[in-house]
Design an enzyme around this catalytic site. Structure first.
Site, PDB file in Angstrom:
ATOM      1  N   SER A  46       0.851  -1.192   0.000  1.00  0.00           N
ATOM      2  CA  SER A  46       0.000   0.000   0.000  1.00  0.00           C
ATOM      3  C   SER A  46       0.886   1.240   0.000  1.00  0.00           C
ATOM      4  O   SER A  46       1.756   1.381   0.859  1.00  0.00           O
ATOM      5  CB  SER A  46      -0.895   0.005   1.237  1.00  0.00           C
ATOM      6  OG  SER A  46      -1.753  -1.116   1.250  1.00  0.00           O
ATOM      7  N   GLY A  53      -0.355   4.441   0.134  1.00  0.00           N
ATOM      8  CA  GLY A  53      -1.183   5.568   0.544  1.00  0.00           C
ATOM      9  C   GLY A  53      -1.993   6.128  -0.607  1.00  0.00           C
ATOM     10  O   GLY A  53      -2.591   5.385  -1.390  1.00  0.00           O
ATOM     11  N   ALA A  54      -1.988   7.451  -0.719  1.00  0.00           N
ATOM     12  CA  ALA A  54      -2.789   8.113  -1.751  1.00  0.00           C
ATOM     13  C   ALA A  54      -2.312   7.788  -3.164  1.00  0.00           C
ATOM     14  O   ALA A  54      -3.051   7.991  -4.131  1.00  0.00           O
ATOM     15  CB  ALA A  54      -2.758   9.624  -1.527  1.00  0.00           C
ATOM     16  N   GLY A  98      -1.606   4.777  -4.426  1.00  0.00           N
ATOM     17  CA  GLY A  98      -2.149   3.529  -4.962  1.00  0.00           C
ATOM     18  C   GLY A  98      -1.514   2.319  -4.317  1.00  0.00           C
ATOM     19  O   GLY A  98      -0.988   2.390  -3.196  1.00  0.00           O
ATOM     20  N   GLY A 141      -6.145  -0.289   5.050  1.00  0.00           N
ATOM     21  CA  GLY A 141      -5.256  -1.333   4.564  1.00  0.00           C
ATOM     22  C   GLY A 141      -5.822  -2.721   4.788  1.00  0.00           C
ATOM     23  O   GLY A 141      -5.640  -3.626   3.967  1.00  0.00           O
ATOM     24  N   ASP A 142      -6.544  -2.887   5.888  1.00  0.00           N
ATOM     25  CA  ASP A 142      -7.173  -4.178   6.179  1.00  0.00           C
ATOM     26  C   ASP A 142      -8.293  -4.455   5.182  1.00  0.00           C
ATOM     27  O   ASP A 142      -8.467  -5.587   4.719  1.00  0.00           O
ATOM     28  CB  ASP A 142      -7.728  -4.183   7.599  1.00  0.00           C
ATOM     29  CG  ASP A 142      -6.694  -3.737   8.614  1.00  0.00           C
ATOM     30  OD1 ASP A 142      -5.503  -4.072   8.441  1.00  0.00           O
ATOM     31  OD2 ASP A 142      -7.064  -3.028   9.565  1.00  0.00           O
TER      32      ASP A 142
END
Length: 315
Positions: free
Chosen positions: A220, A222-223, A225, A251-252
């Site tokens: 992951s 973040g913003a 992608g 994230g989960d």
């Protein structure tokens, strides 16, 4: 069925406030209480999609009893392991601009007998599981090798393992070849011991984790992608987000979307991104339902923009 394992679950309370002013009385404009912990959140997202899930977790004291009650109310089958200590209670404070302040308690210390009972329960309840998702930090009493032991046992029983943890626990488990690991950018940087400034840096770090044993890496960013690096290639996907309301559990939710879609290949990555993008637009640690998803908004490519700077560089 997707089995989740949460060694350090929590009772999560989220407050929405106009602003967080240190030392002042702050009046919340909204609040919610959820069963928490990364594996629990994966189970909640899986259940919201209408897929069967079983959540294995140690529970103790009044907070543990409330976690069990909340899971039952959400229709999630729990396999609790009784422990002497009290389940931790966490607090999150969300501001309108998306800033989130979290206070996470350490959780109880598990005895040797409780640790073994947790492993045994995973073995008993994993029969017929398509995936076992092992998620979150380890509570006091568990050595970093605990996840490695769990991965080895699960593989011996023929199960596939998705691992979402960090630090020494992640590094120790790589030798047992988990089927997929899901670090965020900071965890990925920590694992390889160097900062990540671009998408290309993240790709190289993910490739290094595969060289150390991970069969696939779902990262992951973040913003920016998410990345998927596996034996078939490297894929990058992103989706627009109108406004971030809370990133707790996003994230989960992404990992749940990945596993729901089979847990391999670009289609599973697209599902992960759709779930993550939906989650950050919901309050607290609410998990998205199918009606919250916008799969057509996901952009996916097998040619990641390697030179693109990360919006939030990881150190």
């Amino acid at each position: 069925m997707i089995l989740t394992v949460t060694p350090n679950p929590s009772l999560d309370r989220t407050y929405e406030v106009p602003s967080l002013d240190r030392g002042e009385v702050v009046r919340a404009t909204g609040d919610r209480m959820d069963p928490g912990g990364k594996g629990v959140n994966v189970s909640r997202a899986v259940a919201a999609a209408g897929v069967r899930t079983v959540a294995v977790l140690p529970l103790g004291g009044a907070p543990g009893a409330l976690v069990a009650q909340l899971l039952d109310e959400q229709g999630i089958e729990a396999a609790p392991v009784p422990v002497a200590g009290q389940t931790r209670s966490n607090i999150a404070v969300a501001e309108p601009d998306g800033t989130l302040t979290k206070i996470n308690a350490p959780g109880p210390e598990l005895s040797d007998a409780e640790q073994e009972s947790l492993l045994a329960t995973v073995g008993e309840r994993s029969v017929g599981a398509e995936w076992i998702a092992c998620c979150g930090s380890l509570p006091r009493g568990l050595e970093p090798s605990w996840y490695a032991d769990l991965v080895a046992r699960a593989h011996a029983a023929g199960a596939r393992i998705a691992l979402d943890t960090s630090g020494p626990a992640l590094l120790a488990a790589l030798a047992e070849r988990p089927d997929v690991v899901k670090p965020n950018a900071e965890e990925l940087a920590e694992a390889v011991g160097r900062p990540l400034a671009t998408v290309g840096d993240a790709v190289k770090a993910a490739e290094e984790l595969r060289e150390r044993g991970a069969r696939a890496v779902l990262a992951s960013l973040g913003a920016d992608g998410q990345l998927l690096v596996d034996a078939s290639g490297t894929y990058f996907a992103s989706a627009p987000v109108d406004a971030v309301r809370s990133n707790v559990g996003a994230g989960d939710s992404s990992l749940a979307g990945f596993l729901i879609a089979g847990g391999t290949g670009p289609a599973a990555l697209a599902s992960a991104v759709a779930h993550g993008a939906a989650a950050v637009q919901l309050p607290g640690s609410a998990m998205p339902s199918p009606s919250d998803l916008a799969p057509d908004a996901v952009t996916l490519t097998a040619e990641p923009p390697l030179n693109r700077p990360l919006t939030e560089p990881a150190s």
